[in-house]
Design an enzyme around this catalytic site. Structure first.
Site, short mmCIF file in Angstrom:
data_model
loop_
_atom_site.label_atom_id
_atom_site.label_comp_id
_atom_site.label_asym_id
_atom_site.label_seq_id
_atom_site.Cartn_x
_atom_site.Cartn_y
_atom_site.Cartn_z
N ASP A 72 -4.19 21.30 -20.36
CA ASP A 72 -3.62 19.95 -20.38
C ASP A 72 -4.68 18.89 -20.64
O ASP A 72 -5.88 19.18 -20.65
CB ASP A 72 -2.89 19.66 -19.05
CG ASP A 72 -3.64 20.20 -17.82
OD1 ASP A 72 -4.87 20.36 -17.92
OD2 ASP A 72 -3.00 20.44 -16.81
N ASP A 141 1.91 20.61 -4.90
CA ASP A 141 3.36 20.57 -5.13
C ASP A 141 3.83 21.78 -5.95
O ASP A 141 4.96 21.82 -6.41
CB ASP A 141 3.77 19.25 -5.80
CG ASP A 141 3.19 19.08 -7.20
OD1 ASP A 141 2.47 19.99 -7.68
OD2 ASP A 141 3.47 18.05 -7.84
N HIS A 143 2.66 22.85 -8.88
CA HIS A 143 2.59 22.82 -10.35
C HIS A 143 1.55 23.81 -10.88
O HIS A 143 0.54 24.07 -10.24
CB HIS A 143 2.34 21.40 -10.89
CG HIS A 143 1.02 20.80 -10.57
ND1 HIS A 143 0.85 19.48 -10.22
CD2 HIS A 143 -0.23 21.33 -10.56
CE1 HIS A 143 -0.42 19.23 -10.02
NE2 HIS A 143 -1.10 20.33 -10.22
N GLU A 148 5.24 19.93 -13.36
CA GLU A 148 5.58 19.40 -12.04
C GLU A 148 6.95 19.92 -11.59
O GLU A 148 7.70 20.48 -12.41
CB GLU A 148 5.59 17.87 -12.12
CG GLU A 148 4.25 17.25 -12.52
CD GLU A 148 3.24 17.23 -11.37
OE1 GLU A 148 3.34 18.05 -10.44
OE2 GLU A 148 2.32 16.39 -11.42
#
Ligand code: PGA
Length: 271
Positions: A72, A141, A143, A148
């Site tokens: 990313d 979380d 990811h 996400e």
């Protein structure tokens, strides 16, 4: 899924670097048939990069015939910004090994046409023959890359908006100023990761314990995108003792027993 439980971060880093080194050596890459490695940024992989650099310096491995694809990149941050993922990769890894600049691929978060950039990124992965091994981390979380909660489990490279959780976590690199953290990023998709020959995910610390529990014991669910790893034929999770605290004692015992019976050359060769 394999779950490797190591004592601490140092041992996670050693294990994963050994595993990657072993995979590259086994593939014996050439310019005609390079090894294709997917890579993450973040605090978690830094120890693995240090170990890989050490292996390179000791002549154990070479990256001459390795092609890399990063997971990313922030949108809109100049490539040479201190917090861009491009800067991170050169400062923490690429500058210290013999990788060829033209073999490094990182999504361009400043492309004029971001949708085209994403399509082309997927095209480059396909043209390279697909990713042999994707190394990754995990967010608290759940990811993987910037996929996400709620991300499509069938997704490919695209633009994503970061969750508040992620923005807060990443603000540590932006003087804790939330307003300076880019709110969007380009990221490989869940399917891009699932298409890799194998996936190695590093998880350390108490703050990742819930995400690890969901990954290993939860149901496959887009609200914990990491749980998709249950569907991968060759997924390895390398975690430390702090990260396992939310899992059942029985689950931990089960994976420890399996691994104690496993003869893993990756951990034996380059300690
Ligand atoms: P971290 O980030 O390694 O900095 O904890 C991991 C991630 O967000 O995927």
């Amino acid at each position: 899924m394999r779950l490797i439980i190591e004592k601490d971060y140092k041992n996670i880093s050693k294990w994963s670097a050994n595993y990657i080194a072993h995979a590259i050596l086994k593939a014996a890459p050439t310019s005609a048939k390079p090894f294709v490695l997917g890579l993450p940024t973040g605090s978690t992989p830094i120890g693995t990069y240090k170990e890989l650099i050490r292996h390179y310096k000791h002549g154990v491995i070479s990256f001459e015939h390795v092609i890399t694809f990063n997971m990313d990149e922030y949108i809109g941050l100049p490539q040479d910004h201190p917090q861009s993922y491009s800067t991170f990769m050169w400062e923490n890894f690429f500058s210290f090994v013999d990788i060829k600049k033209e073999n490094v691929n990182i999504p361009n978060g400043n492309a004029a046409d971001l949708e085209k950039e994403c399509l082309e990124y997927e095209g480059k992965i396909t043209a390279a023959g697909g990713i042999d091994l994707f190394l990754g981390g995990i967010g608290s979380d759940g990811h993987i890359a910037f996929n996400e909660p709620g991300s499509s489990l069938a997704s490919h490279t695209r633009m994503k908006t970061l969750t508040y959780d992620t923005i807060v976590a990443n603000s540590r690199n932006f003087n804790n100023d939330l307003s300076k953290v880019p709110k969007t990023a380009l990221t490989v998709g869940i399917q891009t990761i699932m298409d890799a020959g194998e996936v190695v995910i590093l998880v350390n610390g108490y703050k990742k314990a819930m995400a690890l529990q969901k990954t290993v014991e939860g149901n496959v669910n887009h609200m914990w995108t990491c749980s998709i790893l249950q569907m991968h034929p060759h997924a390895i999770i390398v975690c430390d003792e702090d990260a396992i605290v939310e899992m059942k004692v029985g689950t931990v015992k089960y994976f420890k027993e399996i691994e104690s019976a496993n003869i893993n050359p990756a951990t034996q060769l380059y300690n």
